[in-house]
Scaffold this motif. Structure first.
Motif, PDB file in Angstrom:
ATOM      1  N   CYS A  31      37.904  -1.353 -41.243  1.00  0.00           N
ATOM      2  CA  CYS A  31      37.100  -0.795 -40.374  1.00  0.00           C
ATOM      3  C   CYS A  31      36.224   0.109 -41.129  1.00  0.00           C
ATOM      4  O   CYS A  31      34.901   0.370 -40.872  1.00  0.00           O
ATOM      5  CB  CYS A  31      37.919   0.403 -39.749  1.00  0.00           C
ATOM      6  N   ALA A  32      36.575   0.373 -42.500  1.00  0.00           N
ATOM      7  CA  ALA A  32      35.515   1.212 -43.465  1.00  0.00           C
ATOM      8  C   ALA A  32      34.483   0.378 -43.826  1.00  0.00           C
ATOM      9  O   ALA A  32      33.307   0.884 -44.048  1.00  0.00           O
ATOM     10  CB  ALA A  32      36.368   2.000 -44.591  1.00  0.00           C
ATOM     11  N   ILE A  33      35.037  -0.967 -44.033  1.00  0.00           N
ATOM     12  CA  ILE A  33      33.786  -1.812 -44.390  1.00  0.00           C
ATOM     13  C   ILE A  33      32.777  -2.239 -43.416  1.00  0.00           C
ATOM     14  O   ILE A  33      31.736  -2.295 -43.434  1.00  0.00           O
ATOM     15  CB  ILE A  33      34.398  -3.307 -44.785  1.00  0.00           C
ATOM     16  N   GLY A  34      33.202  -2.228 -41.968  1.00  0.00           N
ATOM     17  CA  GLY A  34      32.482  -2.702 -40.691  1.00  0.00           C
ATOM     18  C   GLY A  34      32.571  -3.935 -40.430  1.00  0.00           C
ATOM     19  O   GLY A  34      32.697  -4.910 -41.367  1.00  0.00           O
ATOM     20  N   LEU A  35      32.436  -4.293 -39.298  1.00  0.00           N
ATOM     21  CA  LEU A  35      32.345  -5.773 -38.483  1.00  0.00           C
ATOM     22  C   LEU A  35      31.443  -6.791 -39.201  1.00  0.00           C
ATOM     23  O   LEU A  35      31.892  -7.879 -39.691  1.00  0.00           O
ATOM     24  CB  LEU A  35      32.567  -5.750 -37.241  1.00  0.00           C
ATOM     25  N   GLU A  36      30.216  -6.174 -39.553  1.00  0.00           N
ATOM     26  CA  GLU A  36      28.961  -6.881 -39.845  1.00  0.00           C
ATOM     27  C   GLU A  36      29.341  -7.446 -41.276  1.00  0.00           C
ATOM     28  O   GLU A  36      28.840  -8.376 -41.520  1.00  0.00           O
ATOM     29  CB  GLU A  36      27.660  -6.081 -39.896  1.00  0.00           C
ATOM     30  N   ARG A  37      29.979  -6.743 -42.256  1.00  0.00           N
ATOM     31  CA  ARG A  37      30.135  -7.131 -43.538  1.00  0.00           C
ATOM     32  C   ARG A  37      31.557  -7.451 -43.904  1.00  0.00           C
ATOM     33  O   ARG A  37      32.073  -7.629 -45.164  1.00  0.00           O
ATOM     34  CB  ARG A  37      29.683  -6.081 -44.618  1.00  0.00           C
ATOM     35  N   LEU A  38      32.332  -7.684 -43.015  1.00  0.00           N
ATOM     36  CA  LEU A  38      33.853  -7.934 -42.754  1.00  0.00           C
ATOM     37  C   LEU A  38      34.161  -9.146 -43.615  1.00  0.00           C
ATOM     38  O   LEU A  38      33.835 -10.474 -42.885  1.00  0.00           O
ATOM     39  CB  LEU A  38      34.714  -7.495 -41.496  1.00  0.00           C
ATOM     40  N   GLU A  39      34.804  -9.323 -44.767  1.00  0.00           N
ATOM     41  CA  GLU A  39      35.382 -10.635 -45.370  1.00  0.00           C
ATOM     42  C   GLU A  39      36.360 -10.214 -46.033  1.00  0.00           C
ATOM     43  O   GLU A  39      36.516  -9.154 -46.567  1.00  0.00           O
ATOM     44  CB  GLU A  39      33.946 -10.994 -46.561  1.00  0.00           C
ATOM     45  N   MET A  40      37.420 -11.132 -46.193  1.00  0.00           N
ATOM     46  CA  MET A  40      38.757 -10.791 -46.892  1.00  0.00           C
ATOM     47  C   MET A  40      38.584 -10.200 -48.330  1.00  0.00           C
ATOM     48  O   MET A  40      39.382  -9.593 -48.846  1.00  0.00           O
ATOM     49  CB  MET A  40      39.609 -12.139 -47.069  1.00  0.00           C
ATOM     50  N   ARG A 101      28.374  -7.424 -30.735  1.00  0.00           N
ATOM     51  CA  ARG A 101      27.008  -7.623 -31.328  1.00  0.00           C
ATOM     52  C   ARG A 101      27.128  -7.568 -32.954  1.00  0.00           C
ATOM     53  O   ARG A 101      26.515  -8.416 -33.544  1.00  0.00           O
ATOM     54  CB  ARG A 101      26.223  -6.474 -31.152  1.00  0.00           C
ATOM     55  N   SER A 102      28.210  -7.159 -33.290  1.00  0.00           N
ATOM     56  CA  SER A 102      28.568  -6.901 -34.669  1.00  0.00           C
ATOM     57  C   SER A 102      29.083  -8.432 -35.191  1.00  0.00           C
ATOM     58  O   SER A 102      28.730  -8.724 -36.259  1.00  0.00           O
ATOM     59  CB  SER A 102      29.716  -5.885 -35.215  1.00  0.00           C
ATOM     60  N   ASP A 103      30.134  -8.842 -34.353  1.00  0.00           N
ATOM     61  CA  ASP A 103      30.623 -10.307 -34.756  1.00  0.00           C
ATOM     62  C   ASP A 103      30.605 -11.090 -33.688  1.00  0.00           C
ATOM     63  O   ASP A 103      31.703 -10.671 -32.940  1.00  0.00           O
ATOM     64  CB  ASP A 103      31.840 -10.069 -35.670  1.00  0.00           C
ATOM     65  N   PRO A 104      29.821 -11.858 -33.250  1.00  0.00           N
ATOM     66  CA  PRO A 104      29.962 -12.743 -31.912  1.00  0.00           C
ATOM     67  C   PRO A 104      31.162 -13.610 -31.992  1.00  0.00           C
ATOM     68  O   PRO A 104      31.527 -13.925 -30.686  1.00  0.00           O
ATOM     69  CB  PRO A 104      28.636 -13.681 -31.906  1.00  0.00           C
TER      70      PRO A 104
END
Length: 207
Positions: A31-40, A101-104
């Motif tokens: 959540c702190a990273i954000g959906l748009e930049r979320l990678e494992m 919108r952040s991650d389709p």
């Protein structure tokens, strides 16, 4: 002497790592990273652990995306009981739309039925908030369903905007600007709000 050296070596390897790791901690980091930049890899780096370790708690990126979406959805419900239903519905719409919108890819998860249990729990809580905010149950359910259809439809169209742009050409092959409403859920949502309010007023007059 060798035992002491091994102990110091182990301490160096574990230095800086979280004492305990849990699914909640992983979702917090995501959540702190954000959906748009979320990678494992980003989550693992933030938690100072290895990517392989995360797979002991989540199935992969798509699973983590769904967990983050569920967390955000529940935060959207953190309003006081009795808050006007219009506020609740608009807040729900804004949260859902920004998430898609952040991650389709979350739209695909929705179509494939991932996270159905969480969606049911969320839906029931939202309908209860709409009721507490002044709507009778049938109208609350209808408002929730209609709003979702508008939100998801707008998110899909937004995701397809670049595809549609390639085909929006005039006779000379020049780009034709797409309508500004494309991918915007708000005008349709406000029509739903107005319609539900009118139905609610009509029902109240008949009581």
């Amino acid at each position: 002497m060798k035992r002491q050296a091994r102990r110091h070596s182990a301490e160096r390897r574990s230095s800086g790592r979280p004492k305990t790791l849990s699914r909640d901690a992983i979702v917090d980091a995501a959540c702190a990273i954000g959906l748009e930049r979320l990678e494992m890899a980003c989550v693992a780096e933030r938690l100072n652990t290895g990517v392989a370790t995360l797979y002991g708690y989540v199935k992969g990126r798509e699973h983590l995306l769904q967990l983050v979406a569920d967390r955000l959805a529940m935060k959207a419900l953190a309003v006081e009981a009795g808050t006007d239903w219009r506020v609740v519905l608009r807040q729900h719409a804004e949260m859902c739309y920004s998430t898609f919108r952040s991650d389709p890819a979350l739209i695909c998860n929705l179509i494939e039925g991932r996270g159905d249990d969480e969606e049911i729990v969320y839906g029931r809580k939202l309908v209860a908030l709409l009721e507490a905010g002044g709507l009778k149950r049938p109208l609350a359910v209808a408002a929730y369903i209609e709003a979702n259809q508008v939100i998801i439809g707008a998110a899909v169209m937004l995701a397809r905007r670049h595809v549609l742009a390639r085909h929006s050409l005039d006779e000379e092959g020049n780009p034709v600007p797409l309508p500004s409403i494309l991918g915007d859920y708000r005008p349709a949502l406000e029509r739903i709000v107005k319609s539900v309010a009118e139905h609610g007023a009509s029902s109240a007059a008949l009581d």
